[in-house]
Scaffold this motif. Structure first.
Motif, PDB file in Angstrom:
ATOM      1  N   ALA A 178     -13.655   6.750 -16.043  1.00 29.81           N
ATOM      2  CA  ALA A 178     -14.447   7.452 -15.020  1.00 29.81           C
ATOM      3  C   ALA A 178     -13.635   7.706 -13.750  1.00 29.81           C
ATOM      4  CB  ALA A 178     -15.701   6.639 -14.686  1.00 29.81           C
ATOM      5  N   ALA A 179     -12.555   6.955 -13.580  1.00 31.41           N
ATOM      6  CA  ALA A 179     -11.757   7.076 -12.355  1.00 31.41           C
ATOM      7  C   ALA A 179     -10.419   7.777 -12.611  1.00 31.41           C
ATOM      8  CB  ALA A 179     -11.515   5.688 -11.767  1.00 31.41           C
ATOM      9  N   SER A 180     -10.365   8.607 -13.656  1.00 30.90           N
ATOM     10  CA  SER A 180      -9.062   9.147 -14.060  1.00 30.90           C
ATOM     11  C   SER A 180      -8.503  10.219 -13.115  1.00 30.90           C
ATOM     12  CB  SER A 180      -9.135   9.696 -15.482  1.00 30.90           C
ATOM     13  OG  SER A 180     -10.093  10.714 -15.544  1.00 30.90           O
ATOM     14  N   TRP A 181      -9.342  10.712 -12.164  1.00 28.79           N
ATOM     15  CA  TRP A 181      -8.830  11.707 -11.195  1.00 28.79           C
ATOM     16  C   TRP A 181      -8.783  11.113  -9.782  1.00 28.79           C
ATOM     17  CZ3 TRP A 181     -10.789  16.370  -8.230  1.00 28.79           C
ATOM     18  CH2 TRP A 181      -9.795  17.353  -8.131  1.00 28.79           C
ATOM     19  N   ALA A 236       0.839  -1.209   0.000  1.00 28.78           N
ATOM     20  CA  ALA A 236       0.000   0.000   0.000  1.00 28.78           C
ATOM     21  C   ALA A 236       0.873   1.258   0.000  1.00 28.78           C
ATOM     22  CB  ALA A 236      -0.942  -0.012   1.197  1.00 28.78           C
ATOM     23  N   GLY A 237       1.952   1.230   0.776  1.00 27.09           N
ATOM     24  CA  GLY A 237       2.866   2.373   0.796  1.00 27.09           C
ATOM     25  C   GLY A 237       3.564   2.549  -0.542  1.00 27.09           C
ATOM     26  N   PHE A 238       3.930   1.448  -1.136  1.00 26.14           N
ATOM     27  CA  PHE A 238       4.552   1.462  -2.473  1.00 26.14           C
ATOM     28  C   PHE A 238       3.611   2.126  -3.476  1.00 26.14           C
ATOM     29  CE2 PHE A 238       4.753  -0.862  -6.560  1.00 26.14           C
ATOM     30  CZ  PHE A 238       6.009  -0.460  -6.985  1.00 26.14           C
ATOM     31  N   THR A 239       2.347   1.741  -3.427  1.00 27.01           N
ATOM     32  CA  THR A 239       1.344   2.308  -4.335  1.00 27.01           C
ATOM     33  C   THR A 239       1.268   3.827  -4.215  1.00 27.01           C
ATOM     34  OG1 THR A 239      -0.034   0.348  -4.477  1.00 27.01           O
ATOM     35  CG2 THR A 239      -1.160   2.443  -4.648  1.00 27.01           C
ATOM     36  N   ARG A 240       1.254   4.306  -2.975  1.00 31.34           N
ATOM     37  CA  ARG A 240       1.148   5.763  -2.781  1.00 31.34           C
ATOM     38  C   ARG A 240       2.354   6.476  -3.404  1.00 31.34           C
ATOM     39  NH1 ARG A 240      -1.443   3.975   1.962  1.00 31.34           N
ATOM     40  NH2 ARG A 240       0.478   3.790   3.149  1.00 31.34           N
ATOM     41  N   ALA A 241       3.536   5.897  -3.216  1.00 34.52           N
ATOM     42  CA  ALA A 241       4.738   6.525  -3.782  1.00 34.52           C
ATOM     43  C   ALA A 241       4.685   6.530  -5.308  1.00 34.52           C
ATOM     44  CB  ALA A 241       5.986   5.787  -3.293  1.00 34.52           C
ATOM     45  N   ILE A 242       4.297   5.396  -5.898  1.00 31.08           N
ATOM     46  CA  ILE A 242       4.243   5.314  -7.358  1.00 31.08           C
ATOM     47  C   ILE A 242       3.174   6.257  -7.906  1.00 31.08           C
ATOM     48  CG2 ILE A 242       3.819   3.784  -9.334  1.00 31.08           C
ATOM     49  CD1 ILE A 242       6.478   3.327  -7.854  1.00 31.08           C
ATOM     50  N   ALA A 243       2.054   6.366  -7.196  1.00 22.83           N
ATOM     51  CA  ALA A 243       0.988   7.277  -7.646  1.00 22.83           C
ATOM     52  C   ALA A 243       1.549   8.682  -7.812  1.00 22.83           C
ATOM     53  CB  ALA A 243      -0.171   7.261  -6.647  1.00 22.83           C
ATOM     54  N   ARG A 244       2.373   9.091  -6.864  1.00 21.74           N
ATOM     55  CA  ARG A 244       2.947  10.447  -6.933  1.00 21.74           C
ATOM     56  C   ARG A 244       3.919  10.599  -8.100  1.00 21.74           C
ATOM     57  NH1 ARG A 244       2.124  13.855  -2.655  1.00 21.74           N
ATOM     58  NH2 ARG A 244       1.188  12.926  -0.798  1.00 21.74           N
ATOM     59  N   GLU A 245       4.580   9.511  -8.460  1.00 18.86           N
ATOM     60  CA  GLU A 245       5.553   9.596  -9.558  1.00 18.86           C
ATOM     61  C   GLU A 245       4.902   9.662 -10.934  1.00 18.86           C
ATOM     62  OE1 GLU A 245       8.696   6.711  -9.614  1.00 18.86           O
ATOM     63  OE2 GLU A 245       9.250   7.052  -7.518  1.00 18.86           O
ATOM     64  N   VAL A 246       3.772   8.984 -11.096  1.00 17.52           N
ATOM     65  CA  VAL A 246       3.285   8.773 -12.470  1.00 17.52           C
ATOM     66  C   VAL A 246       1.956   9.457 -12.785  1.00 17.52           C
ATOM     67  CG1 VAL A 246       4.556   6.598 -12.708  1.00 17.52           C
ATOM     68  CG2 VAL A 246       2.174   6.564 -11.902  1.00 17.52           C
ATOM     69  N   GLY A 247       1.457  10.266 -11.854  1.00 15.51           N
ATOM     70  CA  GLY A 247       0.208  10.982 -12.139  1.00 15.51           C
ATOM     71  C   GLY A 247       0.317  11.859 -13.373  1.00 15.51           C
ATOM     72  N   ARG A 248       1.471  12.444 -13.552  1.00 16.43           N
ATOM     73  CA  ARG A 248       1.674  13.334 -14.720  1.00 16.43           C
ATOM     74  C   ARG A 248       1.635  12.564 -16.029  1.00 16.43           C
ATOM     75  NH1 ARG A 248       6.935  12.852 -12.437  1.00 16.43           N
ATOM     76  NH2 ARG A 248       8.142  11.443 -13.733  1.00 16.43           N
ATOM     77  N   ASP A 249       1.809  11.254 -15.951  1.00 19.02           N
ATOM     78  CA  ASP A 249       1.779  10.415 -17.160  1.00 19.02           C
ATOM     79  C   ASP A 249       0.390   9.847 -17.434  1.00 19.02           C
ATOM     80  OD1 ASP A 249       4.675  10.471 -17.727  1.00 19.02           O
ATOM     81  OD2 ASP A 249       4.838   9.412 -15.826  1.00 19.02           O
TER      82      ASP A 249
END
Ligand SMILES: NC(=O)c1ccc[n+]([C@@H]2O[C@H](COP(=O)([O-])OP(=O)(O)OC[C@H]3O[C@@H](n4cnc5c(N)ncnc54)[C@H](O)[C@@H]3O)[C@@H](O)[C@H]2O)c1
Length: 265
Positions: A246-249, A173-186
């Motif tokens: 529908a879940a893009s944000w 779960a912690g890994f997911t949060r970190a990756i989310a921050r890295e790749v949102g711009r993509d």
């Protein structure tokens, strides 16, 4: 007015898709139009689910590999051009982790040995990291993607006698949060679904050999607002939604699917 989710033109892989929550997710993604790659390290299970999808008119292939084997993961996922990764493979019991022996609770952490801990991390954490690492280059290159990881309330609120599993799931779960921050711009979203007790083969195996586990499930059930075990299809709808445009944000989140269990805490 109507609302439909259309995943046609998307390629999805579900790890551990041969039974339980993974199988339900494969069927639901296929029903929404995705081409589904069914992974399971038990090849027959993956093949059976892929066949089930094809027979229902969907598009699927079986891809048997062990998510803890980074080289195998890279070969398999790298070749597929995956848009939607569902990190579902995992388990609380040693039998399903290594495919051998009875499913048993590890018992009190103070009685465990470091050698006991490793296999929980290999599948439940490193498996998620391996598949995410393999899937990201295509997602980044193609301008978007979805990563959905199935974690556990054991890792969110803690569960006695399951400390290494809880640690691995909390790590995922912690890994997911970190990756989310890295790749949102993509254009890539990364979310978790945290389950309480879902009625699957994996759970049945765990309960079969452990009176203590059966007792724990009974006690937990009394705390569920919707007083029943979860079913795999209680999870698959959220998987499809999070996979959709529908879940893009929505990203970096952990969604409990647990009959209202944790609202009592
Ligand atoms: N069932 C529950 O009560 C529950 C509760 C919380 C979290 N979860 C999580 O939900 C997910 C699905 O659980 P389930 O109950 O449907 O599991 P399950 O044991 O019924 O099915 C898991 C599938 O994953 C496959 N698998 C296991 N290790 C693998 C590996 N290394 N590589 C590839 N495939 C592998 C197995 O062969 C199996 O077919 C797991 O991550 C589990 O930890 C389940």
């Amino acid at each position: 007015m109507s609302f439909t989710i259309d995943l046609s033109g998307r390629a999805a892989i579900v790890t551990g898709g041969g039974q339980g929550v993974g199988r339900a997710s494969c069927l639901a993604l296929a029903a929404a139009g995705a081409r589904v790659v069914v992974n399971d390290f038990v090849a027959d299970r993956a093949a059976a689910v892929a066949k089930e999808i094809e027979q229902a008119g969907g598009s699927a292939t079986a891809s048997p590999f062990d998510v803890s084997d980074y080289q195998a993961v890279t070969r398999a996922i790298g070749a597929e051009g995956i848009d939607i990764l569902v990190n579902n493979a995992g388990n609380a019991g040693p039998a399903a982790v290594d495919g051998r022996g009875p499913s048993v609770s590890l018992g009190e952490f103070a009685d465990t040995d470091p050698a006991d801990w490793e296999r929980y991390f290999a599948v439940n954490l490193y498996g998620v990291m391996n598949c995410t690492r393999a899937a990201l280059p295509h997602m980044i290159g193609s301008g978007g993607g979805r990563i959905i990881t199935i974690v556990s309330d054991a890792g969110r609120v803690g569960e006695p006698h399951m400390a290494p599993y809880a640690a691995a799931k909390a790590g995922a779960a912690g890994f997911t949060r970190a990756i989310a921050r890295e790749v949102g711009r993509d254009g890539i979203t990364v979310n978790n679904i945290a389950l309480a007790t879902v009625d699957t083969v994996g759970l049945a195996e765990l309960a079969r050999d452990s009176p203590e586990m059966r007792d724990r499930i009974e006690r937990q059930l009394r705390r569920y607002i919707v007083p029943r075990l979860g079913q795999p299809d209680d999870v698959s709808g959220l998987v499809v939604f999070l996979a959709s445009s529908a879940a893009s944000w929505i990203t970096g989140q952990t969604y409990p699917v647990n009959g209202g269990y944790s609202v009592n805490l």
